[in-house]
Design a protein around this motif. Sequence first.
Motif, mmCIF file in Angstrom:
data_model
loop_
_atom_site.group_PDB
_atom_site.id
_atom_site.type_symbol
_atom_site.label_atom_id
_atom_site.label_comp_id
_atom_site.label_asym_id
_atom_site.label_seq_id
_atom_site.Cartn_x
_atom_site.Cartn_y
_atom_site.Cartn_z
ATOM 1 N N ALA A 35 -33.039 -129.798 31.160
ATOM 2 C CA ALA A 35 -33.525 -128.380 31.796
ATOM 3 C C ALA A 35 -34.102 -127.607 31.109
ATOM 4 O O ALA A 35 -33.685 -127.170 30.247
ATOM 5 C CB ALA A 35 -32.223 -127.798 32.864
ATOM 6 N N VAL A 36 -35.184 -127.142 31.464
ATOM 7 C CA VAL A 36 -36.118 -125.992 30.801
ATOM 8 C C VAL A 36 -35.601 -124.959 31.764
ATOM 9 O O VAL A 36 -35.583 -124.586 32.990
ATOM 10 C CB VAL A 36 -37.721 -126.288 31.116
ATOM 11 C CG1 VAL A 36 -38.689 -124.912 30.106
ATOM 12 C CG2 VAL A 36 -38.012 -127.524 30.248
ATOM 13 N N VAL A 37 -35.427 -123.449 30.590
ATOM 14 C CA VAL A 37 -34.567 -122.616 31.342
ATOM 15 C C VAL A 37 -35.306 -121.781 30.402
ATOM 16 O O VAL A 37 -35.895 -121.088 29.180
ATOM 17 C CB VAL A 37 -32.945 -122.926 30.602
ATOM 18 C CG1 VAL A 37 -32.709 -121.189 31.645
ATOM 19 C CG2 VAL A 37 -32.247 -123.932 31.299
ATOM 20 N N TYR A 38 -35.409 -120.417 30.949
ATOM 21 C CA TYR A 38 -36.211 -119.087 30.856
ATOM 22 C C TYR A 38 -35.526 -118.170 30.806
ATOM 23 O O TYR A 38 -34.146 -117.957 31.466
ATOM 24 C CB TYR A 38 -37.238 -118.863 31.670
ATOM 25 C CG TYR A 38 -39.094 -119.313 31.536
ATOM 26 C CD1 TYR A 38 -39.629 -119.500 30.436
ATOM 27 C CD2 TYR A 38 -38.635 -120.952 32.188
ATOM 28 C CE1 TYR A 38 -40.851 -120.534 30.804
ATOM 29 C CE2 TYR A 38 -39.613 -121.759 32.136
ATOM 30 C CZ TYR A 38 -40.991 -122.124 30.969
ATOM 31 O OH TYR A 38 -41.980 -122.189 30.780
ATOM 32 N N SER A 39 -35.136 -117.116 30.196
ATOM 33 C CA SER A 39 -34.587 -115.465 30.192
ATOM 34 C C SER A 39 -35.468 -114.738 30.654
ATOM 35 O O SER A 39 -36.712 -114.452 30.207
ATOM 36 C CB SER A 39 -33.947 -114.571 28.489
ATOM 37 O OG SER A 39 -34.327 -113.739 28.750
ATOM 38 N N THR A 40 -34.993 -114.072 31.737
ATOM 39 C CA THR A 40 -35.979 -113.169 32.212
ATOM 40 C C THR A 40 -36.499 -111.298 31.104
ATOM 41 O O THR A 40 -37.740 -111.355 31.476
ATOM 42 C CB THR A 40 -35.305 -112.233 33.381
ATOM 43 O OG1 THR A 40 -34.106 -111.681 33.093
ATOM 44 C CG2 THR A 40 -35.405 -113.379 34.744
ATOM 45 N N ASP A 41 -35.690 -111.515 30.326
ATOM 46 C CA ASP A 41 -36.063 -110.934 29.201
ATOM 47 C C ASP A 41 -37.183 -111.020 28.458
ATOM 48 O O ASP A 41 -37.922 -111.063 28.099
ATOM 49 C CB ASP A 41 -35.209 -110.025 28.047
ATOM 50 C CG ASP A 41 -34.058 -109.571 28.934
ATOM 51 O OD1 ASP A 41 -34.100 -108.817 29.693
ATOM 52 O OD2 ASP A 41 -32.167 -109.194 28.545
ATOM 53 N N ASP A 42 -37.039 -112.758 28.262
ATOM 54 C CA ASP A 42 -38.311 -113.268 27.572
ATOM 55 C C ASP A 42 -39.591 -113.621 28.595
ATOM 56 O O ASP A 42 -40.753 -113.112 27.879
ATOM 57 C CB ASP A 42 -38.337 -113.941 27.238
ATOM 58 C CG ASP A 42 -37.195 -114.508 25.891
ATOM 59 O OD1 ASP A 42 -37.473 -113.599 24.920
ATOM 60 O OD2 ASP A 42 -36.809 -115.646 25.878
ATOM 61 N N LEU A 43 -39.550 -113.480 29.363
ATOM 62 C CA LEU A 43 -40.449 -113.474 30.909
ATOM 63 C C LEU A 43 -40.936 -112.159 30.666
ATOM 64 O O LEU A 43 -42.302 -111.771 30.771
ATOM 65 C CB LEU A 43 -40.126 -113.871 32.450
ATOM 66 C CG LEU A 43 -39.711 -115.634 32.469
ATOM 67 C CD1 LEU A 43 -38.815 -116.149 33.601
ATOM 68 C CD2 LEU A 43 -40.184 -116.581 31.938
#
Length: 72
Positions: free
Chosen positions: A37-45
């Motif tokens: 699974a690829v996961v993003y942090s909303t802080d990084d976005l």
Amino acid sequence: MNIRVKEAATYLGLSKSTLDKLRCFGGGPRYFKLGRAVVYSTDDLDAWMSDRICTDTWATANDNQQTKRAAA
């Protein structure tokens, strides 16, 4: 908060395909993998979007041309 690719694309206002391409070819936001699974942090976005704030389309296009010329 951490979100998966489809949610991250919606969060950014992009298609999932565009976000996938940015991840594969570079230029996209930071991400991490949990198994497959690829996961993003909303802080990084949020940080990635902030780095792309423009006030003038000409200045941005002009800067890109100067970068291309310098690399050649």
